[in-house]
Design a protein around this motif. Sequence first.
Motif, PDB file in Angstrom:
ATOM      1  N   TYR A   1       0.993  -1.157   0.014  1.00 43.33           N
ATOM      2  CA  TYR A   1      -0.160   0.070   0.096  1.00 43.33           C
ATOM      3  C   TYR A   1       0.925   1.158   0.255  1.00 43.33           C
ATOM      4  O   TYR A   1       0.682   2.251  -0.844  1.00 43.33           O
TER       5      TYR A   1
ATOM      6  N   ILE B   1       0.740  10.454   6.742  1.00 46.49           N
ATOM      7  CA  ILE B   1      -0.040   9.354   7.166  1.00 46.49           C
ATOM      8  C   ILE B   1       0.792   8.328   7.900  1.00 46.49           C
ATOM      9  O   ILE B   1       1.961   8.170   7.688  1.00 46.49           O
ATOM     10  N   VAL B   2       0.133   7.623   9.348  1.00 42.36           N
ATOM     11  CA  VAL B   2       0.663   6.661   9.650  1.00 42.36           C
ATOM     12  C   VAL B   2       0.021   5.411   9.247  1.00 42.36           C
ATOM     13  O   VAL B   2      -1.162   5.364   9.405  1.00 42.36           O
ATOM     14  N   GLN B   3       0.708   4.588   8.529  1.00 41.16           N
ATOM     15  CA  GLN B   3       0.003   3.216   8.063  1.00 41.16           C
ATOM     16  C   GLN B   3      -0.366   2.595   8.986  1.00 41.16           C
ATOM     17  O   GLN B   3       0.025   2.145  10.021  1.00 41.16           O
ATOM     18  N   LEU B   4      -1.807   2.200   8.950  1.00 40.97           N
ATOM     19  CA  LEU B   4      -2.440   1.313  10.022  1.00 40.97           C
ATOM     20  C   LEU B   4      -2.768  -0.066   9.533  1.00 40.97           C
ATOM     21  O   LEU B   4      -2.797   0.020   8.345  1.00 40.97           O
TER      22      LEU B   4
ATOM     23  N   ILE C   1     -12.262  -5.280   2.077  1.00 42.27           N
ATOM     24  CA  ILE C   1     -11.011  -5.664   1.351  1.00 42.27           C
ATOM     25  C   ILE C   1     -10.524  -6.286   2.440  1.00 42.27           C
ATOM     26  O   ILE C   1      -9.805  -6.042   3.338  1.00 42.27           O
TER      27      ILE C   1
ATOM     28  N   MET D   1     -14.674  -3.998  -6.415  1.00 40.35           N
ATOM     29  CA  MET D   1     -13.540  -4.205  -5.593  1.00 40.35           C
ATOM     30  C   MET D   1     -12.825  -5.482  -6.304  1.00 40.35           C
ATOM     31  O   MET D   1     -13.151  -6.333  -6.363  1.00 40.35           O
ATOM     32  N   PRO D   2     -11.351  -5.101  -6.878  1.00 42.28           N
ATOM     33  CA  PRO D   2     -10.740  -3.948  -7.051  1.00 42.28           C
ATOM     34  C   PRO D   2     -11.276  -3.059  -8.074  1.00 42.28           C
ATOM     35  O   PRO D   2     -12.164  -3.481  -8.772  1.00 42.28           O
ATOM     36  N   GLY D   3     -10.733  -1.733  -8.304  1.00 44.84           N
ATOM     37  CA  GLY D   3     -11.003  -1.290  -9.303  1.00 44.84           C
ATOM     38  C   GLY D   3     -11.734   0.086  -8.894  1.00 44.84           C
ATOM     39  O   GLY D   3     -12.450   0.609  -9.915  1.00 44.84           O
ATOM     40  N   GLY D   4     -12.098   0.067  -7.686  1.00 40.10           N
ATOM     41  CA  GLY D   4     -13.335   1.065  -7.062  1.00 40.10           C
ATOM     42  C   GLY D   4     -12.798   2.058  -6.101  1.00 40.10           C
ATOM     43  O   GLY D   4     -12.151   3.035  -6.426  1.00 40.10           O
TER      44      GLY D   4
ATOM     45  N   GLY E   1     -10.669   1.860  -3.530  1.00 42.25           N
ATOM     46  CA  GLY E   1      -9.237   1.622  -3.415  1.00 42.25           C
ATOM     47  C   GLY E   1      -8.341   2.718  -4.098  1.00 42.25           C
ATOM     48  O   GLY E   1      -7.749   3.748  -3.524  1.00 42.25           O
ATOM     49  N   PRO E   2      -8.549   2.715  -5.495  1.00 45.55           N
ATOM     50  CA  PRO E   2      -8.060   3.819  -6.160  1.00 45.55           C
ATOM     51  C   PRO E   2      -8.365   5.487  -5.829  1.00 45.55           C
ATOM     52  O   PRO E   2      -7.589   6.453  -5.801  1.00 45.55           O
TER      53      PRO E   2
ATOM     54  N   THR F   1      -9.604   6.315  -2.710  1.00 45.78           N
ATOM     55  CA  THR F   1      -8.764   6.645  -1.611  1.00 45.78           C
ATOM     56  C   THR F   1      -7.502   7.173  -1.638  1.00 45.78           C
ATOM     57  O   THR F   1      -7.201   8.372  -0.944  1.00 45.78           O
ATOM     58  N   ARG F   2      -6.808   6.477  -2.754  1.00 48.31           N
ATOM     59  CA  ARG F   2      -5.195   7.169  -2.941  1.00 48.31           C
ATOM     60  C   ARG F   2      -5.388   8.349  -3.595  1.00 48.31           C
ATOM     61  O   ARG F   2      -4.911   9.182  -3.146  1.00 48.31           O
TER      62      ARG F   2
END
Length: 286
Positions: free
Chosen positions: A49, A95-98, A233, A263-266, A268-269, A271-272
């Motif tokens: 990620y 960000i701090v990855q969780l 996810i 999901m995928p392709g919704g 997640g991208p 959010t980024r």
Amino acid sequence: MTATLLDGKATAAEIKDELRIRVKALAERGITPGLGTVLVGADPGSQAYVNGKHRDCAEVGIASIRRELPADATQQQVDDVLAELNADPACHGYIVQLPLPAHLDTQRVLELIDPDKDADGLHPVNLGRLVLGYDGPLPCTPRGIVELLRRHDVALRGATVAVVGRGNTVGRPLGLLLTRRSENATVTLCHTGTLDLASHTRAADIVIVAAGVPGLLTADMINPGAVVVDVGITRVIGADGKGRYTGDVDPEVAETAGALVPMPGGVGPMTRAMLLTNVVERAERG
Ligand SMILES: Nc1nc(=O)c2c([nH]1)NC[C@@H]1CN(c3ccc(C(=O)N[C@@H](CCC(=O)O)C(=O)O)cc3)C=[N+]21
């Protein structure tokens, strides 16, 4: 009926094109937006990620500031990295990855982030600002969902939305975002204590599932033609023994829904893309 797929990957690419232009305008003012990431431990999923976030940054001209600590890092080591990023003028947001390793205090870590550098929008001050309708960075996944629906002309005003899941990163803030005056959706926030989940999802124009339960939403649980958003996810081991990610929406839902964010392709991208947007917005404020 077969649902129209709302393509988060394509929409995120569009947003990145728009951000590239804003980053160029900032460059003319001598500003390079910078995104920091803090990764504790070497979980391969988390590493992937974080790598994705740095690739996104490179694509739009945002500088990456990467901090990695070992899985056995002390709370003091983490605190020191946050203090350093809070003080670094080149870092506009981070960000701090969780999730963090269990021996670390996640609440303390999230509260040590400077709220004005909170690229995730998850600091208690920023969640408070969202509750109160004040300006502040918005949580990336909820913001990405609203933006994706808006860009596909899915009306929120007057719509009834069932949100399934009350987590701090998606369900809870999404309910707040959708009920703002500017969105004006009517939200039912469902969770593990909900008695008859299907009665709520069936009554909704839009169903957003962020429960982390693979296949939770089945075709019989929606109103035919409804818009469905899969936020789930979960890493599962397939029949072939290989790990893969699966969503919260049963594949058969695509036969009944009017539109589906897959999901995928919704989400997640999207959010980024919203993480990048938050950083560019922070940099534009100067
Ligand atoms: N502080 C923090 N902020 C986060 O935003 C955060 C986090 N911690 N911890 C983990 C979760 C998970 N998450 C994802 C983001 C994008 C995809 C994504 O883009 N997925 C692609 C597939 C994978 C790919 O193509 O790389 C897709 O859905 O199409 C997935 C997962 C952010 N998270």
